[in-house]
Design an enzyme around this catalytic site. Structure first.
Site, mmCIF file in Angstrom:
data_model
loop_
_atom_site.group_PDB
_atom_site.id
_atom_site.type_symbol
_atom_site.label_atom_id
_atom_site.label_comp_id
_atom_site.label_asym_id
_atom_site.label_seq_id
_atom_site.Cartn_x
_atom_site.Cartn_y
_atom_site.Cartn_z
ATOM 1 N N ARG A 19 107.316 -8.786 76.591
ATOM 2 C CA ARG A 19 107.135 -10.343 76.600
ATOM 3 C C ARG A 19 107.270 -10.162 77.794
ATOM 4 O O ARG A 19 106.790 -10.027 78.881
ATOM 5 C CB ARG A 19 109.051 -10.614 76.612
ATOM 6 C CG ARG A 19 108.600 -12.097 76.779
ATOM 7 C CD ARG A 19 110.321 -12.267 76.637
ATOM 8 N NE ARG A 19 110.440 -13.785 76.968
ATOM 9 C CZ ARG A 19 111.475 -14.144 76.226
ATOM 10 N NH1 ARG A 19 112.877 -13.758 77.235
ATOM 11 N NH2 ARG A 19 111.904 -15.738 76.583
ATOM 12 N N GLU B 115 100.371 -2.325 87.061
ATOM 13 C CA GLU B 115 98.702 -1.364 86.616
ATOM 14 C C GLU B 115 97.918 -1.064 85.519
ATOM 15 O O GLU B 115 97.247 -0.982 85.900
ATOM 16 C CB GLU B 115 99.303 0.206 86.963
ATOM 17 C CG GLU B 115 100.871 -0.457 88.394
ATOM 18 C CD GLU B 115 101.748 1.091 89.249
ATOM 19 O OE1 GLU B 115 102.351 0.815 88.467
ATOM 20 O OE2 GLU B 115 100.583 1.777 89.518
HETATM 21 MO MO1 MOS Z 1 101.386 0.378 92.823
HETATM 22 S S1 MOS Z 1 100.541 2.213 93.024
HETATM 23 O O1 MOS Z 1 103.157 1.521 91.798
HETATM 24 O O2 MOS Z 1 102.304 0.140 94.590
#
Ligand code: MOS
Length: 739
Positions: free
Chosen positions: A627, A704
């Protein structure tokens, strides 16, 4: 949860105005009375010992307060354990100004403290350090060739079937070696700490960090102080990308000086010194893939060698990702380390996954050409609905939809598979794609919610906001759950004194802290419902918490909107001025499912045929991450991460001068990152993914995933454009032109 006044709505950052107006204060911007200024002297050698430090000339400068060295400093903890932190890798952490040993070039060897910054800087230039130099080893390739490589760590290895035989017997085979250089995070804000001396051996530090409690615990450990005497704040962080997960040396050095001088001290690292902290480790990845003629994988071998320091073994999962993405009965995956006289690498956006996916997804592209199968089709042929390492299903995995919808948006079906077949004037056009995958982690976290009778809410947790919009996420969740306008909510974070939270990293903040906020707000809701039901003739009599919603300042029955009570009335009648609840949440540990986020990245490049100049003209990134609480800030996360991926593919590289054992491109002129002119159309979208297993909010996190796969998609597009496979990042024009 059914109400959706705020969740899922694109919402601008609640702290955006403060940042744009310059009122948001960063670690080096806190002015306190009697502030002294520190400047770090960095080691000029990479390995050896300090024979003597001549501080006399520096000390003679008017306004210099002291010069701290390993020989002249307050007592520090000696055992390496006291210097470990929440995210430290195995090994013996570096101890700043502890002893005479030099472990890496740029290591802090002295701290000059003066009344003014300029005085400290000048005096620091007068500090002379005599070294007993030893020969250093900083050449990753040379060490690797020499065989100075560790054994495989079983924690990062997989073996199944008979990969060697399966490879030899496979109808289609590819073998390739991919390389990545050292990269540095280069956040805008340099590392800095303002240590405020509070008297009575109590200290408050404004530090640039992704984890205020991690830093508080570190300071308490290093200086032998009770945790109650240390408070670390990082309300605003000018970018981290992982560089601020571990405590960096500006923190203990500022505290050291403040305690010695009984005075507040500020210390800011220079951009050059930012290259003496952690970095993304250089690595070499060998892949050998065998497939049947229909493209189905018969053998998958992935062997990684990456660099680390002499004193810590830093490694994240580079391998194993293929076992999550692609069905293959015969696999051998493993990784090893080369130890160098450098500082320890550290997490950098998508650590492990970003590196691994680069090589895996380029190798899959090479296999697609070798098998004469469309690269996207190859992924679908091998698609795995199970995590083959844990041998269990995923709580959710809408990667197929990412492939389909991403391809549709990009126009993948119009691709001519032949390399060098598409052009636009002088430029060769290339289309490439890759898969992204990242762990959907959750950590234990706590949060506090306070609702006052005037309808204002304060929500607090000791997390950080390094840019992803954590303040906004916290405020949206509280506004949604307690039925108050977003403007009525104040979010507090970046303070070690707040309820426990992990470092902000690993894309786990929204799942961890968000779940804690959910729990705290549920506790407030529960109390409100009790108050509402205590009212004479309450229209909510008999209703359970799951039967009501909180919206527009009301508690309302889900099935009968006429049954409602205003929150203000309930609190007034119950004589409650404020309701304050703290609660915690942790990961679902039933082990039934694996939790990952996924993406499909499509990239278009245009390459000048004469000059080899590469432009990434178009990227489509389709992400499935559970979500999405706020598509605007979540989309920005992916957008920024794609830019990071462009940097990884085409620009970023920290060069080392092995004569000195030192990173040489240690400034923003020599360390190239994509600038506006390098960034063209980036189309980010989220594929719908419902996940009821992962946590009550159904969130996975997006910090990420946007960088994972992006460099591979670009590298694959460059091959498609040019017919030239560059397996050595960054893909610069000289490598493209070279025969
Ligand atoms: Mo991120 S590389 O876990 O700040």
């Amino acid at each position: 949860m059914t109400a959706t006044s705020y969740l899922g709505k694109p919402t601008s950052r609640v702290e955006g105005r403060a940042k744009v107006m310059g009122t948001a204060k960063y670690a080096a911007e806190y002015n306190v009375p009697g502030l002294a200024h520190g400047v770090v002297v960095s080691s000029a050698i990479a390995k050896g010992r300090i024979a003597h430090i001549h501080a006399e000339d520096a000390l003679a400068v008017d306004g210099v307060l002291d010069v701290f060295t390993h020989e002249h400093r307050p007592k520090l903890a000696s055992s390496h354990e006291k210097y470990t932190d929440e995210v430290a890798p195995p090994g013996s952490p570096f101890r700043p100004l502890y002893d005479s040993e030099i472990l890496f070039s740029g290591q802090p060897v002295a701290l000059v403290v003066a009344e003014e910054f300029e005085i400290a800087r000048f005096a620091a230039s007068l500090v002379r350090v005599e070294y007993e130099q030893e020969s250093h080893v900083t050449d990753f390739d040379a060490q690797r060739r020499r065989g100075a490589v560790s054994k495989r760590d079983p924690a990062h290895a997989t073996a199944s079937g008979n990969p060697t035989r399966a490879f030899e017997q496979a109808a289609v085979r590819i073998k390739a070696e991919y390389r990545m250089p050292v990269e540095h995070h280069n956040p805008m804000e340099p590392f800095a700490a303002t240590a405020v001396w509070e008297g009575d051996d109590q200290i408050t530090v404004f530090d640039k960090t992704q984890g205020p409690q991690n830093c508080r615990n570190y300071v308490a450990g290093v200086f032998g102080m009770p945790r109650e005497k240390v408070r670390v704040l990082s309300p605003y962080v000018g970018g981290g990308f992982g560089s601020g997960l571990r405590p960096q040396y500006e923190l203990p050095l500022a505290v050291l000086a403040a305690r010695a001088l009984k005075r507040s001290v500020r210390l800011t690292l220079t951009r050059q010194q930012m290259f003496t902290l952690g970095y993304r480790a250089a690595n070499v990845q060998e892949l050998a893939l065998g497939a049947n003629s229909d493209g189905s994988l018969a053998s998958f071998r992935h062997d990684v060698v990456a660099m680390t320091s002499q004193f810590e073994d830093f490694q994240r999962d580079f391998v194993n990702w293929s076992s999550l993405l692609y069905r293959c009965a015969n696999a051998e995956l493993g990784q090893r380390l080369v130890k160098l006289d450098q500082n320890t690498p550290c997490d950098m956006r998508g650590p492990g996954g970003t590196e691994g996916a680069y090589a895996i997804e380029c190798a899959m592209d090479e296999l697609a050409y070798a098998a004469n199968i469309d690269p996207l089709e190859l992924r679908l042929v091998n698609y795995s609905d199970r995590d083959q390492i844990e041998n269990r299903p995923y709580s959710s995995k809408q990667l197929r939809e990412c492939y389909h919808q991403g391809a549709e948006k990009f126009g993948w079906s119009n691709r001519n598979p032949q390399p060098r077949s598409m052009r636009d004037g002088n430029e060769l056009v290339g289309w490439g794609m890759a898969t992204g995958i990242w762990e959907a982690m959750q950590m234990p976290a706590r949060a506090k919610a306070v609702l006052t009778a005037n309808g204002s809410v304060e929500i607090a947790s000791a997390t950080a906001d390094i840019g992803p919009g954590t303040y906004t996420m916290m405020a949206q969740l509280a506004a949604e759950m307690l039925g108050v306008p977003l403007d009525n909510v104040t979010a507090k974070l970046g303070d070690s004194a707040l309820p426990d939270a992990p470092v902000e990293g690993g894309s786990f903040t929204t799942s961890s802290v968000g779940s804690a906020i959910y729990a705290a707000c549920r506790a407030v809701q529960k109390e409100l419902l009790v108050l509402a039901q205590k009212m004479a003739g309450s229209p909510l009599a008999g209703a359970k918490l799951d039967h009501v919603v909180f919206a527009e300042g009301k508690i309302r029955h889900k099935n009968d909107a006429s049954r409602e009570v205003s929150v203000a009335d309930a609190m007034r009648t119950g004589k409650a001025d404020r309701i304050e609840k703290e609660a915690g949440a942790g990961p679902n540990e039933d082990g039934k499912y694996s939790h990952f986020t996924h993406s499909a990245v499509f990239a278009e490049v245009k390459v000048d045929e004469q000059l080899g100049v590469i432009r990434v003209t178009r990227v489509v990134n389709a992400v499935a991450a559970g979500r999405i609480l706020n598509p605007k800030v979540a989309g920005s996360q992916i957008l920024g991460a794609v830019v990071g991926g462009i940097g990884m593919a085409l620009h970023e590289e920290t060069a080392t001068d092995h004569r000195f054992g030192r990173f040489m491109t240690h400034n923003l002129a020599d360390y190239h990152v994509p600038v506006n002119a390098d960034v063209h159309a980036i189309d980010v979208f989220f594929v719908e993914e419902k996940d009821d297993e992962i946590n009550p909010l159904g969130v996975k996190g997006v910090g990420e995933i946007g960088i994972v796969g992006t460099a591979a998609a670009i590298a694959n597009a460059v091959y498609h454009a040019t017919g030239k496979r560059v397996r050595d990042l960054p893909i610069t024009l000289d490598k493209l032109m070279r025969d």
